[in-house]
Design a protein around this motif. Structure first.
Motif, PDB file in Angstrom:
ATOM      1  N   GLY A  34       0.808  -1.217   0.000  1.00 31.28           N
ATOM      2  CA  GLY A  34       0.000   0.000   0.000  1.00 31.28           C
ATOM      3  C   GLY A  34       0.829   1.249   0.000  1.00 31.28           C
ATOM      4  N   GLY A  35       2.060   1.180   0.516  1.00 31.29           N
ATOM      5  CA  GLY A  35       2.883   2.378   0.569  1.00 31.29           C
ATOM      6  C   GLY A  35       2.585   3.191   1.803  1.00 31.29           C
ATOM      7  N   GLY A  36       3.599   3.790   2.361  1.00 32.34           N
ATOM      8  CA  GLY A  36       3.412   4.578   3.575  1.00 32.34           C
ATOM      9  C   GLY A  36       2.664   5.855   3.303  1.00 32.34           C
ATOM     10  N   ALA A  37       1.897   6.310   4.281  1.00 34.77           N
ATOM     11  CA  ALA A  37       1.120   7.540   4.131  1.00 34.77           C
ATOM     12  C   ALA A  37       1.530   8.504   5.223  1.00 34.77           C
ATOM     13  CB  ALA A  37      -0.378   7.242   4.212  1.00 34.77           C
ATOM     14  N   GLY A  38       2.162   9.634   4.877  1.00 38.18           N
ATOM     15  CA  GLY A  38       2.589  10.614   5.851  1.00 38.18           C
ATOM     16  C   GLY A  38       1.481  11.585   6.187  1.00 38.18           C
ATOM     17  N   PHE A  39       1.776  12.499   7.125  1.00 35.41           N
ATOM     18  CA  PHE A  39       0.796  13.486   7.548  1.00 35.41           C
ATOM     19  C   PHE A  39       1.147  14.841   6.956  1.00 35.41           C
ATOM     20  CE2 PHE A  39       0.592  10.268  10.912  1.00 35.41           C
ATOM     21  CZ  PHE A  39      -0.780  10.057  10.973  1.00 35.41           C
ATOM     22  N   HIS A  40       0.108  15.659   6.763  1.00 27.84           N
ATOM     23  CA  HIS A  40       0.319  17.017   6.290  1.00 27.84           C
ATOM     24  C   HIS A  40       0.821  17.897   7.433  1.00 27.84           C
ATOM     25  CE1 HIS A  40      -2.453  15.610   3.066  1.00 27.84           C
ATOM     26  NE2 HIS A  40      -1.655  16.356   2.326  1.00 27.84           N
ATOM     27  N   ASP A  41       1.294  19.070   7.069  1.00 29.88           N
ATOM     28  CA  ASP A  41       1.757  20.038   8.058  1.00 29.88           C
ATOM     29  C   ASP A  41       0.597  20.384   8.996  1.00 29.88           C
ATOM     30  OD1 ASP A  41       2.493  22.418   9.422  1.00 29.88           O
ATOM     31  OD2 ASP A  41       3.931  22.889   7.838  1.00 29.88           O
ATOM     32  N   PRO A  42       0.778  20.264  10.314  1.00 31.86           N
ATOM     33  CA  PRO A  42      -0.330  20.565  11.237  1.00 31.86           C
ATOM     34  C   PRO A  42      -0.833  21.995  11.126  1.00 31.86           C
ATOM     35  CG  PRO A  42       1.746  20.318  12.432  1.00 31.86           C
ATOM     36  CD  PRO A  42       1.993  19.838  11.040  1.00 31.86           C
ATOM     37  N   PHE A  43       0.035  22.920  10.742  1.00 36.25           N
ATOM     38  CA  PHE A  43      -0.395  24.308  10.588  1.00 36.25           C
ATOM     39  C   PHE A  43      -1.262  24.473   9.343  1.00 36.25           C
ATOM     40  CE2 PHE A  43       3.394  24.540  13.220  1.00 36.25           C
ATOM     41  CZ  PHE A  43       2.982  25.401  14.231  1.00 36.25           C
ATOM     42  N   ASP A  44      -1.042  23.631   8.323  1.00 38.58           N
ATOM     43  CA  ASP A  44      -1.902  23.663   7.143  1.00 38.58           C
ATOM     44  C   ASP A  44      -3.310  23.185   7.487  1.00 38.58           C
ATOM     45  OD1 ASP A  44       0.248  24.541   5.730  1.00 38.58           O
ATOM     46  OD2 ASP A  44       0.672  22.650   4.732  1.00 38.58           O
TER      47      ASP A  44
END
Length: 424
Positions: A112-122
């Motif tokens: 599936g591939g790793g899924a990162g997180f978006h910038d918390p400020f965004d």
């Protein structure tokens, strides 16, 4: 002997079972990882509205700007953003519920591939204003929905709010997907039927025989189901089959110190919802209200200050309140102040957004323009004294200087109780 062997087999089986249990608990604990529901303080069956409401409340409380130097608050702010990003996305939430945090890294399975997180400020900017646009609904397969229109709202703000910063709550009414039928328009899932005319394709194929061996085939939207491929036999009692309803929401505009009128704050995905398209943005346009003393040009403040003729000749010391009324701006002149004279006070203007110091200051400048208030009348005795005084005064006799002074001062004299007019 046989009894001894039987006890050994039972003991061996018990040890194997115990090992398997420990291993399973270890795997489950590793897979579970962070408890995003506990981080946001919601139950596992919480609605999207509850998740959104909790994130908005807690993210404002733990924002680093409100907790300078508090590393724990900063970490909590990041955790809240991660929890919201997972639980607000139906696909990610389902994977998390089944596989835990480890499942999100692998997208629920091998390959599936790793899924990162978006910038918390965004993510924070989606609720409190920003210019960030990204798709936070996952990367599932299938045709992307078209994006709905943006909603533009003008918001009047004061110079004080732009100077100190502020949070403004704006009530909005928008179209939302019906939570009872989840946008299907049907009372229950069993009330959704495949269209019998198009067979669920949403299109009708019409064939015309133009001649021997010549067949014309045309496609058109199915008029029976409207191109949806499905028909509703019993409409939802809450939305009456419309699939949407009106709801009230509150968006909080976060104004940073130094922002300017005309700036836009975009709230991604907060416009009208519809099952057939992705919601657009609510875009707020800041409009600065006029201030009684100051006008703004970029990061600088400008003000007109009236002084008496005596002050203009001998000098003065006076103060005016700043925008926030917390400090007094000291104005001082020792020599002659001609009309239209501009005094620049370094670092007394608006705060700079990026805190990029200019001439060692994180603020713009203040420009004070002086105008002269003349007396309405002068008594005869005073006239003679003035004549004697001004006989010894050094004048700038250039015509150019006199004309420039007159142009600067024309129409800028301070108003008195009743302006005198010469009558011919």
């Amino acid at each position: 002997m046989l009894l001894y062997r039987g006890h050994c087999r039972l003991l061996r089986a018990a040890l194997v079972a115990l090992y398997i249990c420990v291993l399973c608990f270890g795997i489950v604990g590793a897979a579970a990882g962070k408890d995003y529901y506990s981080i946001l303080g919601v139950s596992r069956d919480a609605s999207q509205q509850d998740i959104k409401r909790q994130y908005k409340t807690l993210s404002r409380k733990h924002h680093p700007d409100k907790n300078p130097g508090d590393e724990r608050a900063h970490e909590r702010f990041i955790e809240l953003a991660e929890a919201y990003e997972v639980l607000s996305d139906d696909e990610k939430r389902e994977i998390y519920n089944r596989y835990g945090e480890e499942g999100l890294k692998n997208q629920g399975g091998p390959g599936g591939g790793g899924a990162g997180f978006h910038d918390p400020f965004d993510i924070f900017a989606q609720f409190f204003g920003g210019h960030v646009r990204f798709d936070r609904r996952g990367s599932g397969s299938g045709r992307a929905k078209p994006r709905g229109p943006d909603v533009h709202v003008r918001v009047p703000v004061t110079l004080l709010e732009l100077y100190t910063g502020a949070e403004i709550e704006v009530d909005i009414s928008k179209q939302a997907i019906c939570p009872h039928c989840d946008g299907s328009g049907a009372a229950t899932p069993d009330d959704i039927e495949t269209c019998g005319v198009c067979g669920g394709s949403g299109v009708r194929v019409v064939k015309h025989i133009l001649g021997p061996g010549i067949v014309q085939q045309m496609q058109s939207t199915c008029d029976e189901c409207g191109g949806k491929g499905k028909k509703v036999s019993k409409p939802c009692p809450h939305c009456k089959g419309s699939r949407v309803y009106r709801e009230a929401d509150v968006l909080t505009i976060r104004i940073e110190p130094g922002m300017q009128g005309g700036e836009e704050l975009s709230f991604e995905g907060e416009a009208d919802q519809h099952p057939d398209h992705e919601p657009g943005s609510v875009v707020f346009h800041l409009q600065q209200r006029p201030h009684s003393t100051f006008t703004r040009q970029g990061n600088d403040l400008h003000a007109d200050v009236t002084i008496t003729l005596l002050d203009a000749l001998v000098g003065f010391n006076k103060t005016i309140p700043h925008v926030d009324h917390k400090i007094a701006i000291e104005l001082s002149r020792a020599g002659v102040t001609p009309p239209g004279h501009i005094q620049i006070l370094t670092g007394k203007g608006m705060p700079l957004r990026q805190h990029a110091a200019v001439s060692g200051s994180a603020f713009g400048d203040m420009h004070i323009t002086y105008w002269i208030q003349f007396p309405k009348t002068v008594e005869a005795a005073a006239k003679m004294e003035l004549v004697n005084i001004f006989d010894s005064v050094a004048w700038d006799g250039s015509d150019a200087a006199s004309r420039q002074s007159a142009r600067n001062h024309r129409g800028k004299q301070a108003p008195s109780e009743s302006l005198a007019h010469d009558e011919l």
